[in-house]
Design an enzyme around this catalytic site. Structure first.
Site, PDB file in Angstrom:
ATOM      1  N   GLY A 243      31.386  24.889  32.999  1.00 18.08           N
ATOM      2  CA  GLY A 243      32.625  24.715  32.240  1.00 18.08           C
ATOM      3  C   GLY A 243      32.268  24.470  30.785  1.00 18.08           C
ATOM      4  O   GLY A 243      31.121  24.170  30.468  1.00 18.08           O
TER       5      GLY A 243
ATOM      6  N   CYS B 274      25.261  23.873  35.849  1.00 18.57           N
ATOM      7  CA  CYS B 274      25.524  23.637  34.423  1.00 18.57           C
ATOM      8  C   CYS B 274      26.412  22.407  34.231  1.00 18.57           C
ATOM      9  O   CYS B 274      25.979  21.295  34.469  1.00 18.57           O
ATOM     10  CB  CYS B 274      26.128  24.891  33.796  1.00 18.57           C
ATOM     11  SG  CYS B 274      26.217  24.751  32.010  1.00 18.57           S
ATOM     12  N   TYR B 275      27.665  22.571  33.859  1.00 19.50           N
ATOM     13  CA  TYR B 275      28.554  21.405  33.731  1.00 19.50           C
ATOM     14  C   TYR B 275      28.562  20.624  35.040  1.00 19.50           C
ATOM     15  O   TYR B 275      28.627  19.390  35.038  1.00 19.50           O
ATOM     16  CB  TYR B 275      29.968  21.875  33.362  1.00 19.50           C
ATOM     17  CG  TYR B 275      30.951  20.728  33.270  1.00 19.50           C
ATOM     18  CD1 TYR B 275      31.013  19.925  32.141  1.00 19.50           C
ATOM     19  CD2 TYR B 275      31.808  20.453  34.336  1.00 19.50           C
ATOM     20  CE1 TYR B 275      31.895  18.860  32.072  1.00 19.50           C
ATOM     21  CE2 TYR B 275      32.696  19.388  34.274  1.00 19.50           C
ATOM     22  CZ  TYR B 275      32.734  18.588  33.144  1.00 19.50           C
ATOM     23  OH  TYR B 275      33.606  17.544  33.084  1.00 19.50           O
TER      24      TYR B 275
ATOM     25  N   HIS C  46      22.281  28.980  34.885  1.00 21.45           N
ATOM     26  CA  HIS C  46      23.285  29.701  35.681  1.00 21.45           C
ATOM     27  C   HIS C  46      22.618  30.686  36.656  1.00 21.45           C
ATOM     28  O   HIS C  46      22.309  31.803  36.272  1.00 21.45           O
ATOM     29  CB  HIS C  46      24.224  30.488  34.757  1.00 21.45           C
ATOM     30  CG  HIS C  46      25.172  29.616  34.032  1.00 21.45           C
ATOM     31  ND1 HIS C  46      26.376  29.218  34.566  1.00 21.45           N
ATOM     32  CD2 HIS C  46      25.096  29.036  32.802  1.00 21.45           C
ATOM     33  CE1 HIS C  46      27.012  28.446  33.702  1.00 21.45           C
ATOM     34  NE2 HIS C  46      26.249  28.319  32.630  1.00 21.45           N
TER      35      HIS C  46
ATOM     36  N   GLU D 127      23.988  32.325  38.858  1.00 18.24           N
ATOM     37  CA  GLU D 127      24.903  33.441  39.111  1.00 18.24           C
ATOM     38  C   GLU D 127      24.869  34.483  37.996  1.00 18.24           C
ATOM     39  O   GLU D 127      25.515  35.534  38.113  1.00 18.24           O
ATOM     40  CB  GLU D 127      26.331  32.910  39.311  1.00 18.24           C
ATOM     41  CG  GLU D 127      27.053  32.446  38.048  1.00 18.24           C
ATOM     42  CD  GLU D 127      26.685  31.029  37.580  1.00 18.24           C
ATOM     43  OE1 GLU D 127      25.581  30.565  37.912  1.00 18.24           O
ATOM     44  OE2 GLU D 127      27.486  30.407  36.851  1.00 18.24           O
TER      45      GLU D 127
ATOM     46  N   SER E 249      50.766  54.056  43.319  1.00 19.59           N
ATOM     47  CA  SER E 249      50.613  54.788  42.058  1.00 19.59           C
ATOM     48  C   SER E 249      49.753  56.025  42.252  1.00 19.59           C
ATOM     49  O   SER E 249      49.748  56.916  41.429  1.00 19.59           O
ATOM     50  CB  SER E 249      49.931  53.881  41.033  1.00 19.59           C
ATOM     51  OG  SER E 249      48.616  53.594  41.489  1.00 19.59           O
ATOM     52  N   GLY E 250      48.993  56.038  43.354  1.00 20.43           N
ATOM     53  CA  GLY E 250      48.051  57.136  43.550  1.00 20.43           C
ATOM     54  C   GLY E 250      46.651  56.714  43.148  1.00 20.43           C
ATOM     55  O   GLY E 250      45.684  57.433  43.352  1.00 20.43           O
ATOM     56  N   GLY E 251      46.536  55.530  42.544  1.00 15.39           N
ATOM     57  CA  GLY E 251      45.213  54.991  42.213  1.00 15.39           C
ATOM     58  C   GLY E 251      44.513  54.563  43.499  1.00 15.39           C
ATOM     59  O   GLY E 251      45.126  54.531  44.566  1.00 15.39           O
ATOM     60  N   VAL E 252      43.230  54.227  43.356  1.00 13.16           N
ATOM     61  CA  VAL E 252      42.448  53.924  44.556  1.00 13.16           C
ATOM     62  C   VAL E 252      43.040  52.755  45.347  1.00 13.16           C
ATOM     63  O   VAL E 252      43.221  52.841  46.556  1.00 13.16           O
ATOM     64  CB  VAL E 252      40.997  53.548  44.190  1.00 13.16           C
ATOM     65  CG1 VAL E 252      40.147  53.411  45.422  1.00 13.16           C
ATOM     66  CG2 VAL E 252      40.418  54.550  43.243  1.00 13.16           C
ATOM     67  N   ASP E 253      43.365  51.669  44.617  1.00 12.08           N
ATOM     68  CA  ASP E 253      43.768  50.463  45.341  1.00 12.08           C
ATOM     69  C   ASP E 253      45.058  50.672  46.125  1.00 12.08           C
ATOM     70  O   ASP E 253      45.137  50.350  47.312  1.00 12.08           O
ATOM     71  CB  ASP E 253      43.926  49.284  44.379  1.00 12.08           C
ATOM     72  CG  ASP E 253      42.627  48.966  43.663  1.00 12.08           C
ATOM     73  OD1 ASP E 253      41.578  49.405  44.179  1.00 12.08           O
ATOM     74  OD2 ASP E 253      42.650  48.318  42.617  1.00 12.08           O
ATOM     75  N   SER E 254      46.074  51.238  45.454  1.00 16.03           N
ATOM     76  CA  SER E 254      47.355  51.383  46.165  1.00 16.03           C
ATOM     77  C   SER E 254      47.264  52.458  47.250  1.00 16.03           C
ATOM     78  O   SER E 254      47.904  52.336  48.299  1.00 16.03           O
ATOM     79  CB  SER E 254      48.494  51.651  45.186  1.00 16.03           C
ATOM     80  OG  SER E 254      48.307  52.864  44.520  1.00 16.03           O
TER      81      SER E 254
ATOM     82  N   LYS F 195      37.923  43.507  43.979  1.00 12.19           N
ATOM     83  CA  LYS F 195      38.154  44.955  43.899  1.00 12.19           C
ATOM     84  C   LYS F 195      37.039  45.761  44.586  1.00 12.19           C
ATOM     85  O   LYS F 195      37.289  46.663  45.360  1.00 12.19           O
ATOM     86  CB  LYS F 195      38.231  45.342  42.420  1.00 12.19           C
ATOM     87  CG  LYS F 195      38.935  46.634  42.114  1.00 12.19           C
ATOM     88  CD  LYS F 195      38.913  46.853  40.589  1.00 12.19           C
ATOM     89  CE  LYS F 195      39.727  48.037  40.173  1.00 12.19           C
ATOM     90  NZ  LYS F 195      41.170  47.784  40.153  1.00 12.19           N
TER      91      LYS F 195
HETATM   92  P1  XMP Z   1      39.930  44.947  31.437  1.00  8.43           P
HETATM   93  O1  XMP Z   1      40.535  45.743  30.324  1.00  8.43           O
HETATM   94  O2  XMP Z   1      40.716  43.692  31.737  1.00  8.43           O
HETATM   95  O3  XMP Z   1      40.057  45.865  32.708  1.00  8.43           O
HETATM   96  O4  XMP Z   1      38.462  44.691  31.231  1.00  8.43           O
HETATM   97  C1  XMP Z   1      39.506  45.624  33.978  1.00  8.43           C
HETATM   98  C2  XMP Z   1      40.085  46.660  34.912  1.00  8.43           C
HETATM   99  O5  XMP Z   1      41.504  46.438  35.062  1.00  8.43           O
HETATM  100  C3  XMP Z   1      42.242  47.563  34.602  1.00  8.43           C
HETATM  101  N1  XMP Z   1      43.392  47.054  33.841  1.00  8.43           N
HETATM  102  C4  XMP Z   1      44.638  47.010  34.300  1.00  8.43           C
HETATM  103  N2  XMP Z   1      45.155  47.393  35.485  1.00  8.43           N
HETATM  104  N3  XMP Z   1      47.289  46.731  34.775  1.00  8.43           N
HETATM  105  C5  XMP Z   1      46.477  47.266  35.699  1.00  8.43           C
HETATM  106  O6  XMP Z   1      46.985  47.646  36.764  1.00  8.43           O
HETATM  107  C6  XMP Z   1      46.855  46.312  33.552  1.00  8.43           C
HETATM  108  O7  XMP Z   1      47.618  45.838  32.725  1.00  8.43           O
HETATM  109  C7  XMP Z   1      45.462  46.462  33.317  1.00  8.43           C
HETATM  110  N4  XMP Z   1      44.653  46.155  32.243  1.00  8.43           N
HETATM  111  C8  XMP Z   1      43.393  46.530  32.618  1.00  8.43           C
HETATM  112  C9  XMP Z   1      41.292  48.353  33.721  1.00  8.43           C
HETATM  113  O8  XMP Z   1      41.660  49.726  33.660  1.00  8.43           O
HETATM  114  C10 XMP Z   1      39.969  48.093  34.391  1.00  8.43           C
HETATM  115  O9  XMP Z   1      39.762  48.943  35.496  1.00  8.43           O
END
Ligand code: XMP
Length: 503
Positions: A51, A78-79, A162, A164, A215-220, A359
């Site tokens: 911290g 650390c802390y 650290h 980690e 959304s069609g992205g990997v997670d969804s 993730k």
């Molecule tokens: P950052 O920019 O925070 O991004 O280093 C880490 C990962 O998250 C995605 N990212 C977002 N995903 N809404 C989302 O659904 C957001 O507002 C958003 N901002 C960042 C980014 O593309 C990367 O994979």
């Protein structure tokens, strides 16, 4: 299970990642919860994180001293080491000066250092105060040139560095040794099997209907496939085009969802979103507007489905870690757009199968198993889409420029066999125009900024090191083919301190 008591370090999530790599389940809890809560679920060991504080600060994080009398191994980092020292009657010396970076440490014999075949290792430190006098009954098990670097008493361990952090030699081994000391069960992967989650979802849902935004992205898409496997057509995906997608992305997404056999509704709401975003320059404001509009479109769609009782969401562990009051690790650096804030009157109960996962754990255990490679290994794309890659007001002209440039960039990465070596790549548009010479006239046009990063967990990231020639050729193509662009640049900043997206 190991519980990590968070005292506000940016590295707390790294501790959790490292432990889960060892197949041990871990949870992060804020320091201010009661001892009873900390002991809930019978943790096999406790870790007190780093911290930014001095134990002498007015509101610095602390823990109940009884934590050290529970017959559970405790590891202060650390802390965490300063806190253990302070609470056990030792002396911590305020230095008001941070020691930062690589530091040599001499090791003594201890179970914590088992299997390390060197007497001296390089560690990564980042601290202000130091332990001046160790508490009674403790022994020093490692020393740096200036101060004790690790101490131990029975099953209480603490290190000033650290383990980690990647820069600490044998950091993983040290954390592993602590897990061995705790006799921690390695059952995390088993809890995460596709079949286990499918059974849990079936049990929770019964005969009811479930909806989810995809959304069609990997997670969804991973979530949608898991739901489909669990409950078939009783899961309906709602796919919303917010007008901020990449070139031809809506077609690609609809095709993918169709090929995967998903039951989905596609809504083109581009005009609505773009109208609301007119004149808006601030990225946080853009995120808020997009989030609100998204909810309202989603709500309208959902109302048409009479028997939907549940909402499935791909919420991940970093979204749910409770933030600590001062500089909590989960203090939001940016507002991540999620379907989180659906109005109460929708009366939908939540299903969040990935709530306890990071993730990359979802990718490894589910995406790769449930989706074809082209989808599972697609680079992530943020919910607010191109709105956070276009600086300033979003206009159709700027959207066109970014879409064209991004499409060329990604096409070139694929053609050159680089796409899968990179974790996330994209083109963005700063708001200033730059002078250039094209033909005989000096004209002012936009610059395209390229970013390509390599990362495992998206929490830290390195830049991809292009061969100069690849970058030059990609840049030439963009400047030649995208009207309105006369310049490109490549972002060479790592995360931290920069983030992956620009805004
Ligand atoms: P950052 O920019 O925070 O991004 O280093 C880490 C990962 O998250 C995605 N990212 C977002 N995903 N809404 C989302 O659904 C957001 O507002 C958003 N901002 C960042 C980014 O593309 C990367 O994979």
């Amino acid at each position: 299970m190991i519980k990590i008591i968070d005292c506000g370090s940016q590295l707390t999530q790294n501790i959790a990642r490292r432990i889960r790599e060892q197949e041990v389940y871990t949870e992060i809890v804020p320091y201010h919860i009661s001892l009873e809560k900390i002991l809930e679920g019978n943790p096999e060991g406790l870790i007190i994180s780093g911290g930014q504080f001095s134990v002498y600060d007015n509101k610095s994080p602390s823990v109940d001293k009884e934590i050290f009398e529970q017959d559970i191994p405790v590891f202060g980092i650390c802390y965490g080491m300063q806190l253990i020292t302070f609470l056990s009657g030792g002396k911590v010396k305020p230095t008001h000066k941070r020691e930062y970076g690589k530091t040599k440490v001499r090791l003594e014999k201890s179970k914590l250092f088992d299997g390390i075949d060197k007497n001296e290792i390089i560690t990564w430190m980042s601290h202000g105060d130091i332990v001046e006098e160790i508490p009674e009954g403790f022994e020093v098990i490692a020393k740096s040139e200036l101060h004790p670097a690790a101490i131990q008493k029975n099953n209480l361990y603490a290190v000033q560095f650290h383990p980690e952090a990647d820069h600490t030699e044998y950091g993983r081994q040290i954390l592993n040794n602590f897990l061995k000391i705790c006799n921690a069960k390695k059952d995390w992967p088993r809890r995460n099997l596709v079949d286990n989650l499918i059974n849990q979802i079936r049990e929770q849902v019964g005969d009811e209907g479930v909806i989810g935004a995809v959304s069609g992205g990997v997670d969804s898409t991973t979530l949608a496939m898991l739901m489909r496997k669990a409950i078939g057509d009783k899961f309906l995906s709602i796919t919303i085009n917010n007008g901020l997608l990449r070139k031809d992305e809506e077609k690609e997404v609809c095709n993918n969802l169709k090929n995967l056999g998903l039951n989905f509704t596609y809504v083109d709401a581009s005009d609505r979103f773009l109208k609301k975003l007119k004149g808006i320059e601030n990225p946080d404001e853009k995120r808020k507007i997009i989030g609100r509009e998204f909810i309202s479109v989603f709500e309208e769609q959902a109302k048409q489905l009479k028997n939907a009782k549940y909402l499935a969401q791909g919420t991940l562990y970093p979204d749910v870690i409770e933030s600590i009051p001062i500089y909590g690790i989960s203090s939001k650096i940016k507002r991540h757009h999620n379907v989180g804030a659906l109005p109460d009157d929708m009366n939908l109960e939540l299903i969040e199968p990935f709530r306890y996962m990071f993730k990359d754990e979802v990718r490894e255990n589910f995406s790769k198993k449930l989706l074809p490679k082209e989808i599972a290994l697609r680079h992530p794309f943020p919910g607010p889409g191109l709105a956070v890659r276009i600086d300033g007001e979003i206009t159709p002209y700027k959207l066109k420029i970014v879409r064209e440039a991004d499409a060329i960039f990604i096409e070139e990465l694929k053609r050159r066999g680089l796409y899968y070596k990179i974790s996330q790549a994209f083109a963005g548009l700063p708001n200033s125009k730059f002078t250039g010479v094209m033909g005989d006239e000096g004209i002012s046009e936009y610059e395209i900024k390229l970013r390509a990063v390599v990362t495992k967990d998206f929490m830290t990231a390195d830049i991809y090191e292009f061969k100069w020639n690849d970058l030059k050729e990609i840049s030439n193509r963009i400047i030649n083919e995208v009207k309105g662009v006369n310049r490109t640049s490549y972002d060479t900043s790592t995360k931290p301190p920069a983030t992956i997206e620009w805004m």
